[in-house]
Design a protein around this motif. Structure first.
Motif, mmCIF file in Angstrom:
data_model
loop_
_atom_site.group_PDB
_atom_site.id
_atom_site.type_symbol
_atom_site.label_atom_id
_atom_site.label_comp_id
_atom_site.label_asym_id
_atom_site.label_seq_id
_atom_site.Cartn_x
_atom_site.Cartn_y
_atom_site.Cartn_z
ATOM 1 N N GLY A 5 69.623 -8.839 118.167
ATOM 2 C CA GLY A 5 68.365 -8.699 118.896
ATOM 3 C C GLY A 5 67.743 -7.342 118.690
ATOM 4 N N TYR A 18 63.089 -6.785 122.924
ATOM 5 C CA TYR A 18 63.289 -7.253 124.287
ATOM 6 C C TYR A 18 62.801 -8.689 124.446
ATOM 7 C CZ TYR A 18 64.118 -2.370 125.483
ATOM 8 O OH TYR A 18 64.626 -1.114 125.557
ATOM 9 N N ARG A 19 63.532 -9.469 125.241
ATOM 10 C CA ARG A 19 63.117 -10.840 125.480
ATOM 11 C C ARG A 19 61.775 -10.916 126.201
ATOM 12 N NH1 ARG A 19 68.656 -14.022 127.395
ATOM 13 N NH2 ARG A 19 69.770 -13.805 125.411
#
Length: 364
Positions: A5, A18-19
């Motif tokens: 990620g 970041y999500r």
């Protein structure tokens, strides 16, 4: 280099993805929708507001034209602010002005308060300057290189959907609309509604056509826009409403679906300049040409009729397609991202090799 990620950049520096980046795009699309909705909310049912406020048709037209007129002088300071202060301040000012203008409009719903309505519309027009330049910059800051096109398309989608809602809601909420205005509004709803869907689909087109150059995709969409305009022009007088809806939908699909492609291609060609600068200049040219073509088209319609006006637009679309064909496919931003990723990957593996080996328990 993308790793899980995160992104491994130059010098092994790791930047997290970041999500909540998808939430950021959703929030931006939402208030972009609200701002675009207010652009034509008066013009789409102008006959109602002319009678309500007791003003001329030009006065009502000024409410929508303010979006184009105010954009041109304000885009340069707003672009400077975006480059120097970042997305946060731009987003706060844009959404704040949009909210303020909407509340003032709510209080101006009286026949004697047209000046207050105009003031509120000018505030919303100022908010648009902060909003329109954000999609490409937001996508570049919050997303990886493989997600930039998708994120930019999602940002543009909110604006296009807002325009479609702006055409849809006023006729629904205000019943006493003349038939001609109702037909016109239905055609526009079809155009912008299909355009909103096209904005999302062209994010997929960019991914699917990864083997093609961005220039080839952009030129192809431009040519289809030209073909759609030609078909729309010569089928308008056939007297079949369903044909008009289909041709208007196809035209909207390609013409407004061109927006995310244009933003992305411009960002590639002008790198390392800021995405805010390239998108701002594109929007300025759109406002300038919008004013010129709107004025010229109105004169042609009055003197020569609808078909002559549409042929006029077809001619300039042809010129634009020819010019687009001569643009070099110089994807500078992609090349720079690849170079940084390769350098970061090399440094990352070098650092791993140079790390000292831990001593074994059996060593003295």
């Amino acid at each position: 280099m993308e790793k899980g990620g995160a992104l491994v950049g130059e010098g092994g520096h790791v930047t997290r993805l970041y999500r909540r980046r998808w939430l950021m795009v959703l929030l931006f699309s939402s208030y972009s929708l609200c701002n675009a909705f207010q652009w034509l909310q008066y013009g789409i049912i102008s006959n109602i507001f002319i009678r309500y406020y007791g003003v001329s048709a030009l006065a009502i037209d000024c409410l929508s034209m303010s979006y184009m007129l105010l954009y041109i002088p304000l885009i340069f300071p707003v672009t400077w602010l975006l480059d120097t202060r970042g997305l946060r301040i731009i987003a706060l000012i844009g959404s704040g002005l949009n909210c303020l203008g909407a509340w003032i409009k709510t209080g101006s719903a009286r026949p004697d308060l047209y000046p207050l309505t105009l003031c509120a519309q000018l505030i919303c027009a100022a908010a648009q300057v902060f909003i329109l330049g954000m999609p490409s910059h937001l996508a570049s800051v919050w997303f990886s290189s493989t997600e930039v096109s998708t994120a930019c398309s999602l940002g543009v989608f909110g604006n296009q959907l807002g325009v479609a809602v702006g055409f849809l809601l006023p006729p629904v909420l205000v019943p006493n609309i003349e038939d001609q205005d109702s037909l016109s509004s239905h055609i526009r709803i079809m155009f912008y509604g299909t355009a909103a869907v096209a904005t999302l689909l062209f994010a997929m087109v960019i991914l699917v056509c990864h083997g093609l150059s961005l220039r080839q995709t952009t030129l192809g969409v431009y040519v289809f826009s030209l073909v759609g305009m030609v078909v729309f022009t010569f089928t308008l007088d056939l007297g079949h409403l369903w044909i008009i809806f289909i041709t208007a939908g196809c035209l909207g699909f390609f013409m407004t679906g061109y927006l995310p492609l244009g933003f992305e291609f411009a960002a590639e060609l002008t790198h390392p300049e800021s995405e805010g600068t390239s998108s701002g200049l594109l929007n300025v040219s759109a406002q300038v040409f919008g004013l010129i073509f709107t004025t010229a088209q109105g004169q042609i319609l009055d003197r020569f009729g609808i078909q002559a006006g549409n042929i006029f637009l077809c001619c300039f679309l042809l010129i634009g397609a020819i010019i687009t064909g001569f643009i070099r496919s110089d994807l500078r931003r992609q090349r720079a991202n690849q170079e940084v990723a390769q350098a970061g990957a090399l440094q990352y593996h070098t650092d791993l090799r140079e790390m000292p080996t831990p001593l074994l328990a059996s060593d003295p």
